[in-house]
Each structure stands twice: as C-alpha cells, then as structure tokens.
Design an enzyme around this catalytic site. Structure first.
Site, PDB file in Angstrom:
ATOM      1  N   ASP A  85       0.836  -1.206   0.000  1.00  0.00           N
ATOM      2  CA  ASP A  85       0.000   0.000   0.000  1.00  0.00           C
ATOM      3  C   ASP A  85       0.871   1.256   0.000  1.00  0.00           C
ATOM      4  O   ASP A  85       2.007   1.232   0.474  1.00  0.00           O
ATOM      5  CB  ASP A  85      -0.862   0.073   1.269  1.00  0.00           C
ATOM      6  CG  ASP A  85      -1.811  -1.090   1.373  1.00  0.00           C
ATOM      7  OD1 ASP A  85      -2.173  -1.643   0.325  1.00  0.00           O
ATOM      8  OD2 ASP A  85      -2.161  -1.433   2.505  1.00  0.00           O
TER       9      ASP A  85
HETATM   10  N1  URA Z   1      -1.211  -5.905   3.913  1.00  0.00           N
HETATM   11  C1  URA Z   1      -1.637  -4.620   3.922  1.00  0.00           C
HETATM   12  O1  URA Z   1      -2.630  -4.307   4.566  1.00  0.00           O
HETATM   13  N2  URA Z   1      -0.946  -3.714   3.212  1.00  0.00           N
HETATM   14  C2  URA Z   1       0.164  -4.013   2.509  1.00  0.00           C
HETATM   15  O2  URA Z   1       0.752  -3.137   1.888  1.00  0.00           O
HETATM   16  C3  URA Z   1       0.594  -5.345   2.510  1.00  0.00           C
HETATM   17  C4  URA Z   1      -0.116  -6.268   3.221  1.00  0.00           C
END
Ligand code: URA
Length: 258
Positions: free
Chosen positions: A118
């Site tokens: 993310d």
């Molecule tokens: N889980 C999440 O919530 N975000 C990420 O970037 C990777 C795994």
C-alpha cells in the site's frame, strides 16, 4: 542440431534457444499460461510469420511480436527495494505521486514491482522484468513467507491472534495469516507491535484483518519476503539480488507448488 520435439525457428543455436511462451513470459507481457493462449490464438509472430505451435523455440536473433508489438529481449534483472511510506507500487501514477521505479532511475530494463505494498506501507518489495518469475512468486499456492510488522491501535489478545491464524471472512473474502505474535506493547499508549506472517497477498490484507478485529493499523512494514530481508538498508535504498538469492526464491516458489 536435431531436435525431436521442438520446431526450430530462425538461426539461433539450439542450446541458446528458449520456448516461445517462456520468452514472452520473461518479457513481462503475460504469464506463461496467457502466453500459450496468445500463441494458440495466432497473436504471435516470429520473424513475421504467425506461429501457433507451443513447442516452437526461438533464439536471440529471432524477432518476436505479440499482437504486432515487438518484445524486448532484455536480460532478466532482479532488484530489492526498501520502499518508503508514501510511494505507489507501480511504474507510473496519473496523479504524479512517487512510484517505486523512481528509486531506481538508472535501471534501463522495463522493471515492475512483484505484487504491491500500500501507499502507506513501507518495506521490502522486489522489482524485475521477468514476468514468469513474478507470477511464480505471487501465486498463493507457492507459500512464500511475507513477514510484516504492524503497529496497532489497541492490544490484541491471544485469542484474537489465534483468530488471525484460523482465518476470517472480511467483505466476503476469506483472509488467513500463517503466524501472528505480539513483539511488544505500550499499555500507556494502548498500542502493540505485532509480527504477522502471510502467504497470500490480498488487497490491504493485514490492515483489513486487524481492522475487522477492532484494531486499526497505524504503521505497517514488510520486513521479510521469503529468504530476503532489509538488513543494512534504509528506506529508499535498493540493491540487485545476487544470483544465489534469485535461485533461492525460485526454489522456494517451486518447492511449495501444490
Ligand atoms: N497488507 C496490507 O494491509 N498492506 C500491505 O501493503 C501489505 C499487506
């Protein structure tokens, strides 16, 4: 050289030749299965001629086009990036935000991230131009450990950590962790640092799992991917993978095939 099973195209030596679907997959255009479909559908030409035979082998001097677009026969390259927070796991962004490839400006090959983190998540992300390698690693049945450190608002109980490992349905999607444990807690601030290991890589998986238990994730970092970690690196640093590291990852992905 005579080859019993494979039709040879072009003038490459047989030893340097690769199956057409593998060459297309390596160019990052499609998975090997999709590449096979492109070939069977008559969308691939070699030296200007449509090739629909899956066994076809091509060499470095052969011109391969997929739907009329020549593929680049780049050498496969593999990089590890310590992605900072506030960066998109993509090669471009229409809103002009920083993307992961901005951190490797001198890499000439057409690299892309393997999976995504993310925007607000930091940590280890791999980049490559090898589409087949990327597909292999991203497939959930390959069970590559992805280790995350989450700072949660609130302190999950042992039972709640067990729930993460048992699995849960969030927004109609079944999400499951392989392992979850508390690293430390701050009772005054009511926060916890939790290590959670996933095999899957579903959208915002860690955040959604904790949120569904009532613990919003304040900070999230991926600190390990298979056999690789971030030792000695700072956010924004990158390095090429060593050949043995690529081998190890391949072996991991292949070992766990169901
Ligand atoms: N889980 C999440 O919530 N975000 C990420 O970037 C990777 C795994």
């Amino acid at each position: 050289m005579k080859c019993k099973y494979n039709k040879k195209v072009g003038d490459g030596r047989m030893a340097d030749m690769e199956r057409l679907q593998k060459v297309i997959a390596h160019a990052g255009i499609a998975s090997r299965r999709k590449a096979e479909k492109l070939i069977l559908d008559g969308k691939v030409t070699v030296n200007g001629k449509v090739v629909t035979e899956l066994g076809t082998k091509v060499g470095k001097n052969d011109d391969v086009e997929v739907e009329g677009v020549p593929i680049d026969k780049e050498e496969p390259v593999y990089y590890l990036l310590y992605k900072p927070r506030g960066v998109i796991s993509s090669v471009s962004d229409d809103k002009g935000r920083k993307v992961v490839t901005d951190f490797l400006p001198d890499v000439q090959e057409r690299i892309f991230p393997i999976g995504r983190l993310d925007y607000d998540t930091s940590g280890l992300i791999l980049l490559t131009n090898d589409g087949e390698f990327a597909n292999q690693l991203m497939h959930p049945s390959h069970e590559v450990d992805k280790v995350y450190i989450a700072k949660t608002k609130g302190i999950p109980s042992k039972e709640q950590l067990k729930q993460l490992k048992k699995g849960m349905t969030v927004d109609g999607e079944y999400l499951k962790a392989v392992h979850a444990k508390i690293n430390s807690t701050d009772t005054k601030k009511n926060t916890a640092i939790v290590q959670i290991i996933l095999h899957e890589g579903k959208n915002r998986q860690v955040r959604r799992m904790f949120e569904s238990l009532g613990f919003p994730v304040d900070k999230l970092k991926r600190e390990r991917y298979g056999s690789l970690d971030l030792k000695g690196m700072n956010a924004g640093d990158f390095r090429p993978l060593k050949p043995y590291e690529v081998k190890q990852l391949r072996a991991l992905a292949e070992k766990n095939v169901e």
